[in-house]
Write an enzyme that holds these catalytic residues in place. Structure first.
Site, PDB file in Angstrom:
ATOM      1  N   ASP A   6       0.858  -1.186   0.000  1.00  0.00           N
ATOM      2  CA  ASP A   6       0.000   0.000   0.000  1.00  0.00           C
ATOM      3  C   ASP A   6       0.893   1.234   0.000  1.00  0.00           C
ATOM      4  OD1 ASP A   6      -2.054   1.836   0.283  1.00  0.00           O
ATOM      5  OD2 ASP A   6      -2.196   1.566   2.455  1.00  0.00           O
ATOM      6  N   VAL A   7       0.945   1.913  -1.156  1.00  0.00           N
ATOM      7  CA  VAL A   7       1.822   3.072  -1.319  1.00  0.00           C
ATOM      8  C   VAL A   7       1.008   4.332  -1.080  1.00  0.00           C
ATOM      9  CG1 VAL A   7       3.458   4.241  -2.841  1.00  0.00           C
ATOM     10  CG2 VAL A   7       3.083   1.764  -3.078  1.00  0.00           C
ATOM     11  N   VAL A  13       3.390   0.660   3.071  1.00  0.00           N
ATOM     12  CA  VAL A  13       3.212  -0.470   3.973  1.00  0.00           C
ATOM     13  C   VAL A  13       3.281  -1.758   3.162  1.00  0.00           C
ATOM     14  CG1 VAL A  13       1.716  -1.590   5.654  1.00  0.00           C
ATOM     15  CG2 VAL A  13       1.787   0.905   5.523  1.00  0.00           C
ATOM     16  N   ASP A 110      -6.682   3.692  -2.601  1.00  0.00           N
ATOM     17  CA  ASP A 110      -6.842   3.382  -1.180  1.00  0.00           C
ATOM     18  C   ASP A 110      -8.302   3.516  -0.747  1.00  0.00           C
ATOM     19  OD1 ASP A 110      -6.688   6.131  -1.665  1.00  0.00           O
ATOM     20  OD2 ASP A 110      -5.613   6.592   0.189  1.00  0.00           O
TER      21      ASP A 110
END
Length: 259
Positions: A6-7, A13, A110
């Site tokens: 997860d950028v 992450v 996201d």
């Protein structure tokens, strides 16, 4: 194992999933200039510390809101894990739920992942609050459609702006208030009251307005790093789920395999 990445605008992450369970996770500051080789050196060392072999990774999926970083994660996947990573919202990992807004393509990955995971886990109308660089409020209806939302400055952005634009105010940490009083007795306490309780009031007010506009009972799900901190000081959240975005990545990767 699935490697989910997860950028975000502030941090990247990395999470390793075995089935639906997160077995390990690591965090590093986002830097679009960091190469795939640099990520590999860092990540492979951490995997080795946990006793996880490189060939244990059988699938990789990436969500990014930083377009400049995309190529570096393609290199990481192809060069070091011998696979082309899935990218959330594209190809086999395309969104499979309605995005009912004026410009569906502008929705951040996201936020779409949060909507996907929230609907998969919880019934009814939902409001998802994500504490990141920005704080976002997303509305998901009972059919799983994304209906829109709100983008507000993150609390750390608000604090940075306050400090950077004033000559004498000190930099303070975001933390639980030291007392229940909202009358600060010194500069630091007054700043904390203003930023912290001001943010709580903003959240409670916006969620009340969202619920009124939805017109049906809606549960509120909080995610992101500061969700647990705020949950101690407001009754507005029904559920706190720090891993909502990562779980959305895992769910999307699972669906891609079964297509």
């Amino acid at each position: 194992m699935l490697l989910a990445v997860d950028v975000g605008n502030t941090n990247v992450v990395f999470a390793l999933f075995s089935g639906k369970q997160i077995k390990a996770r690591w965090r590093i500051a986002t830097d679009p200039r960091r190469t795939g080789d640099e990520y590999a050196v860092w990540l492979l060392q951490l995997m080795a510390v946990e006793g996880i072999a490189r060939d244990a990774i059988t699938q990789m999926i990436v969500s990014t809101v930083v377009p400049r970083a995309r190529h570096n994660f393609e290199v990481l996947g192809e060069k070091y894990f011998r696979m082309t990573p899935l990218f959330a919202g594209e190809g086999a990992a395309a969104w499979d739920f309605p995005i009912d807004v004026d410009e569906p393509r502008s929705l951040g990955a996201d936020r779409a992942l949060n909507a996907l995971a929230a609907h998969a886990r919880h019934a009814g109308d939902l409001i998802v609050v994500d504490f990141g660089t920005a704080t976002t409020f997303d509305v998901v209806d009972f059919n799983g459609a994304y209906k829109g939302g709100i983008i507000a400055p993150g609390i750390n952005l608000s604090l940075d702006a306050l400090v950077d634009r004033t000559a004498k105010l000190p930099r303070i940490a975001i933390e639980s208030p030291r007392s229940a009083s909202v009358i600060g007795r010194n500069t630091e306490d007054q700043m904390l009251v203003g930023v912290f309780w001001g943010y709580v009031a903003m959240m409670e007010g916006l969620i009340e307005r969202l619920r009124a506009e939805i017109g049906r009972p809606a549960r509120v799900i909080a995610t992101g790093g500061l969700a647990i901190l705020f949950d101690k000081h407001t009754e507005i959240f029904d559920i706190v789920d720090p891993d909502l975005t990562l779980d959305g990545l895992a769910l999307l990767a699972e669906r891609a395999v079964t297509q």
